[in-house]
Scaffold this active site. Structure first.
Site, short mmCIF file in Angstrom:
data_model
loop_
_atom_site.label_atom_id
_atom_site.label_comp_id
_atom_site.label_asym_id
_atom_site.label_seq_id
_atom_site.Cartn_x
_atom_site.Cartn_y
_atom_site.Cartn_z
N CYS A 1 10.28 4.99 46.31
CA CYS A 1 9.37 4.09 46.19
C CYS A 1 7.97 4.69 46.35
CB CYS A 1 9.24 3.12 47.34
SG CYS A 1 7.88 2.19 47.52
N LYS B 1 4.58 -3.50 50.81
CA LYS B 1 4.12 -3.04 49.59
C LYS B 1 5.05 -2.73 48.56
CE LYS B 1 1.85 0.18 52.20
NZ LYS B 1 1.88 -0.59 53.55
S1 SF4 Z 1 4.94 1.25 49.96
FE1 SF4 Z 1 6.24 1.09 51.78
S2 SF4 Z 1 8.07 1.60 51.33
FE2 SF4 Z 1 6.81 2.14 49.52
S3 SF4 Z 1 6.69 4.53 49.91
FE3 SF4 Z 1 5.09 3.41 51.07
S4 SF4 Z 1 5.68 2.94 52.97
FE4 SF4 Z 1 7.34 3.59 51.77
#
Ligand code: SF4
Length: 997
Positions: free
Chosen positions: A55, A93
């Site tokens: 992610c 997110k």
């Molecule tokens: S948005 Fe949330 S799930 Fe994605 S890398 Fe950042 S902390 Fe991790």
């Protein structure tokens, strides 16, 4: 080294089930986005695949995720159970990233403006060829008129890949860049490089500290360092949980001790902790005597310019002539060595004591009398105590090896508290003092609990209780109780560099450096440049083959032309131009004009004064910006280039940031919309247009294909990118500790010889010599790099440091933020509140996601937390719009009454803008907290902006004191902003698949 990838797959599946309850902290308020997305699809039909990837929803953590793709559409994102760094977590997110990728406002094609800057831009579609050609022509024009100094670059964290604007701007000789690193992680890294290694602030919390110290960070929400769900487990597992924060954060309700310090005083608190450690002898004695320059002797009488000590490998640029008053053999005897640093050995001369030395010559690295390096030969497995968390009766898993301690070859006891006299080679008898004692005498001794408590507004008894719990007694005799989890807050109060040096030294002092659950530098694996950006060295290699005979020029002189070289000379070493200097150069042509800019994301709202920065961007002759959509900054561009979202980019190896050692890959999930391009492909096109090879022409095609570049980045794994991606898909996240046990799987790398690496990230360029990659080869409590660059007799002292004694610079002395009740008491009468800002938020990441319906429904407006007692006095109620005003500007946020902020302190949100409002500003000037920033309030070493600990006033917004008679911020036509989940404008932002299917 070829990558083995033969590791037994670990039992993460079991783990994810056991920890499901703890996910509430990060996801409890979330809707069910997977289900919501599936509504538009037909869940039972079509081609379905699950793609394992990394992610980039926040750009900080690289959590492992699974993306479900149905008939070519991403319909769900969920945590990957193999991703031990994120423990199967997937935050809001990340799940909302689907709405980002399919957002109707995505940039689909290159665009050029047709109207003057400051107006609605009148964007017009152009071809990629025209866009790249124009960029090259215009920036060449700027370079011709103003030189390379006239071009700057900008870089943010980005939801796509993370290429920097730097390599593109370097085509035009650019030397200045505005980057997030100036206020986030960069200064931490630089302070680490001055002290032990790049990135020592990373805390390996997956190792489960026995005492968990959370310092100025909200990691359950999102950030690097094994955060999110892991932190909730760490807290449950630890014997003590100590929170240091002016605000009680989400998990802080579980804290055993909460030191609610005054915003901006983290450095004083760090020195208060150091005081108790030194006074009570709670230091790790072996580490401090053998591996720090604490026992090295300082002599005021020495000529600092006499006999510089050259060190070449592990300093920036191609070497450094170290100028120091640390006593060396050359000061004592004619012809003595310049690299032999003297220490007092209490065991010498049958216990009477005498001088001995450590030879820090980078080809030697031995104590007097030693013949060879004694690296550890036996190791104990560190078994992560995770069984009780899983609840499955397992004993945890092996998570690294701890070397059994080595000893001095010749018995000796370097004295930490030495003070005495020596006779110099010219016959003078002079006083000397160990660095350790000097640190105590000149800095630390005054930071008693009472003095610290007074500065920080904290009960001294609580400080004592906290330090004793952390350092007073070890739960495991082999290593400390845990490191310090310190992040953004100490970085953003205008005193960042010394704060981080104090914190890094403090952690290492108790033996919490490079031990399980301690502070530990960056994950190091054979993926070039961390796998997060175009490696500068690749582009540099394409420009000019590295010449091993290149004449020695100090970094200080190489970077003499950066815009802040005079005001913040240490930035010549860090090579980070501060934000204010970029904007001053653009608007006032000081020290020279900056008139062109290449941005690859980035944000004018995140540091310095946003109004000043906006005007500076507006004044540029040419500005090109690559991004995903229309945001305030992009509306000042001359040309916009559409980027691919992280769900769309081609497969590419990637390191998860932090000290946990996880690495994997971004893997393509869906097709990009319109003509959005992968940024590395764009760079390649651009280099071609400029007639410069993008790849090293001696080892491959100068411009393509892109897979050539991907292969290059991971070539040291012994695989090509296809093989790597295939392994990742089957195996899941790799653990560097398993794959590279000697390099990353072993703790105390300063003993094993694996710490001496260039900038802590380049895996292959070490000399395998025990010690640290700093001039003294030992942790530098006394910084010889600061001494060399920031002494009146060497390079001179800049205005902001004039009058400071050497020990206030070379040792990490605390200074008040430039604006504070102590520094500027006169401001307090009109601006009586101390404002902190920038906290993590479960919904957004900095300025991003304001246009994603799921995010905006949950958190529609910026909120300011205020203590209910303060609110009552001011007649402010929950949900009221309020004005927040400093001497530099005012904006509005919505009041959120919270007992967890100290009376007299308010906690605001940063970098807000309102995408529903019209171009070009999209309402940033109404709600962006950086409109309140004093652009001159900066750290005197790095120029990093003071973004917290601000004197402000707060009062209720009323029809009388608000434009359009509306307390709610309104667009230029009087339309109020979205302020609740029922607003129909949110529906207009739901996903569109047009142009993709
Ligand atoms: S948005 Fe949330 S799930 Fe994605 S890398 Fe950042 S902390 Fe991790």
């Amino acid at each position: 080294m070829g990558m083995k990838l033969n590791t037994t797959r670990r039992s993460f599946l079991k783990l994810s089930a056991a920890v499901a309850g703890s996910a509430a902290l990060v996801g409890s308020s979330a809707m069910q986005p997977g289900a919501a997305m599936a509504e538009g699809a037909n869940p039972g039909a079509g081609d379905i695949k699950r793609v394992r990837t990394a992610c980039r929803g926040c750009g900080k953590m690289e959590c492992g995720v699974w993306v479900t793709v149905q008939n070519g559409r991403a319909i769900k994102i969920e945590g990957d159970e193999s991703a031990y760094q994120s423990n199967g977590n997937c935050c809001t997110k990340s799940q909302a990233s689907i709405q980002a990728a399919y957002h109707p406002d995505r940039l689909l094609y290159p665009l050029k403006r047709t109207k003057p800057k400051g107006e609605e831009p009148g964007w017009q579609r152009i071809s990629w060829d025209e866009a790249i050609k124009t960029c090259h022509e215009k920036l060449t024009e700027v370079q011709g008129k103003y030189g390379g100094e006239g071009v700057m670059h900008m870089t943010g964290t980005s939801r796509f890949w993370g290429m920097r604007g730097g390599p593109l701007a370097s085509l035009y000789g650019a030397v200045n860049g505005h980057g997030a690193a100036q206020i986030c992680k960069g200064i931490r890294r630089d302070a680490g490089s001055l002290t032990i290694e790049n990135g020592i602030f990373f805390n390996e919390t997956v190792g489960f500290p026995k005492v968990y110290v959370q310092w100025g960070t909200g990691p359950s929400i999102s950030n690097y360092d094994d955060t999110c769900r892991t932190i909730t487990e760490v807290i449950a597992r630890s014997e003590k949980y100590i929170l240091i924060d002016p605000r009680l954060n989400n998990e802080g309700h579980e804290a055993d001790i909460h030191l609610a310090l005054r915003p901006g005083t983290d450095g004083a608190m760090a020195l208060g902790w150091t005081h108790l450690v030194m006074k009570n002898g709670w230091e790790d004695h072996e580490f401090c005597t053998r591996w720090s320059n604490g026992p090295y002797l300082y002599c005021e009488e020495l000529d600092i310019n006499d006999q510089p000590f050259h060190t070449g490998k592990f300093t920036r640029g191609n070497g450094l002539d170290v100028k120091t008053r640390l006593l060396r053999e050359c000061d004592l005897v004619e012809g003595g060595s310049v690299s032999r640093f003297m220490v007092w050995d209490s065991l010498a001369n049958n216990g009477e004591g005498g001088l001995t030395y450590f030879d820090a010559d980078e080809k030697i690295g031995l104590w007097e009398g030693e013949k060879e390096h004694h690296k550890p030969t036996t190791f104990t497995d560190y078994v992560r105590p995770s069984g009780d968390i899983r609840g499955d009766g397992s004993d945890g898993d092996v998570s690294g090896r701890i070397p059994d301690p080595t000893q001095f070859e010749i018995e000796r006891e370097p004295e930490l508290w030495y003070e005495g006299e020596v006779t110099l080679k010219d016959g003078r008898t002079v006083k000397v003092k160990s660095v350790w004692k000097k640190y105590w005498d000149d800095v630390v001794s005054k930071y008693t609990p009472e003095y610290t408590g007074e500065i920080c507004d904290v009960d001294p008894k609580l400080i004592e209780e906290a330090v004793e719990a952390w350092a007073g007694q070890r739960f495991d005799p082999r290593f400390s109780n845990g490191g310090l989890h310190y992040q953004l807050a100490p970085e953003q109060a205008g005193n960042s560099m010394q704060n981080f040096r104090a914190l890094g030294i403090l952690s290492a002092m108790v033996g919490a450096y490079d031990t399980p659950a301690g502070n530990r530098g960056m994950t190091r694996v054979p993926i070039n440049a961390g796998g997060v950006a175009i490696p500068a060295n690749e582009v540099a290699a394409a420009k000019k083959k590295k010449d091993p005979n290149e004449p020695f020029v100090e970094q200080f002189d190489k970077k003499a032309n950066i815009a802040c070289a005079e005001e913040f000379p240490l930035t010549r070493w860090t090579a980070r131009t501060d934000a204010k200097s970029c904007w001053v150069a653009a608007l006032e042509s000081k020290p020279y004009p900056i008139k062109g800019c290449v941005a690859v994301t980035g944000n004018f709202m995140n540091q310095s004064n946003a109004t000043y920065a906006w005007n500076a961007l507006k004044s540029l002759d040419f500005f090109v910006d690559m991004d995903l959509w229309h945001a305030p900054m992009t509306e000042l561009a001359d040309i916009k280039l559409p980027a691919q979202h992280w769900l769309e980019i081609p497969g590419f190896a990637r390191i998860s940031q932090g000290a946990h050692g996880a690495f994997g890959a971004n893997v393509n999930c869906i097709a990009p919309p319109g003509e959005a391009k992968f940024e590395i492909e764009v760079a390649q096109m651009w280099f071609k247009e400029a007639g410069k090879p993008f790849y090293d022409p001696e080892t491959g095609d100068a411009w393509g294909p892109v897979t050539r570049y991907m292969d290059h980045v991971i070539k040291d794994t012994g695989m090509n990118h296809e093989e790597f991606l295939d392994k990742f898909a089957k195996h899941g996240w790799f653990r560097a500790k398993d794959e590279y046990p000697e390099i990353w799987g072993t703790y105390k790398r300063y003993e094993t010889g694996e710490l001496r690496q260039v900038d802590g990230m380049v895996y292959k360029e070490g000399d395998h010599m025990p010690g640290m990659p700093v001039p003294c080869m030992k942790m530098e409590i006394w910084s010889t790099i600061m001494e060399t660059y920031l002494s009146p007799e060497t390079k001179g002292l800049p205005e902001r440091l004039k009058g400071l004694a050497p020990s206030e610079i070379c040792l990490p002395e605390y200074k008040e933020p430039p604006l504070s009740p102590v520094s500027t008491p006169e401001l307090m009468e009109e601006y009586p509140f101390n404002m902190t800002t920038g906290r993590r938020n479960p919904v957004y990441f900095h300025s991003e996601h304001r246009q994603l319906p799921w995010c905006r429904e949950q958190w529609p407006v910026p909120r300011v937390e205020i203590n209910p007692a303060d609110a009552e006095k001011l007649g402010i109620q929950q949900g009221d719009w309020v004005w927040i005003e400093s001497k530099d500007g005012k904006i509005r946020e919505v009041a959120d009454l919270y007992h967890g902020v100290k009376p007299g302190v308010i906690n605001t949100e940063h970098t807000w803008w309102l995408p529903e409002f019209s171009a070009p500003t999209h309402g940033w000037e109404l709600v962006c907290i950086n409109a309140l920033v004093d652009k001159e309030a900066q750290d005197p070493y790095t120029g990093s902006s003071q973004l917290r600990a601000y004197p402000v006033k707060i009062y209720k917004a009323t029809p009388e004191n608000s434009p359009f008679g509306n307390p709610c911020p309104c667009d230029v036509d009087g339309t109020p902003c979205i302020s609740d989940a029922s607003d129909p404008r949110l529906k207009a932002w739901l996903p569109t698949y047009e142009g993709r299917d």
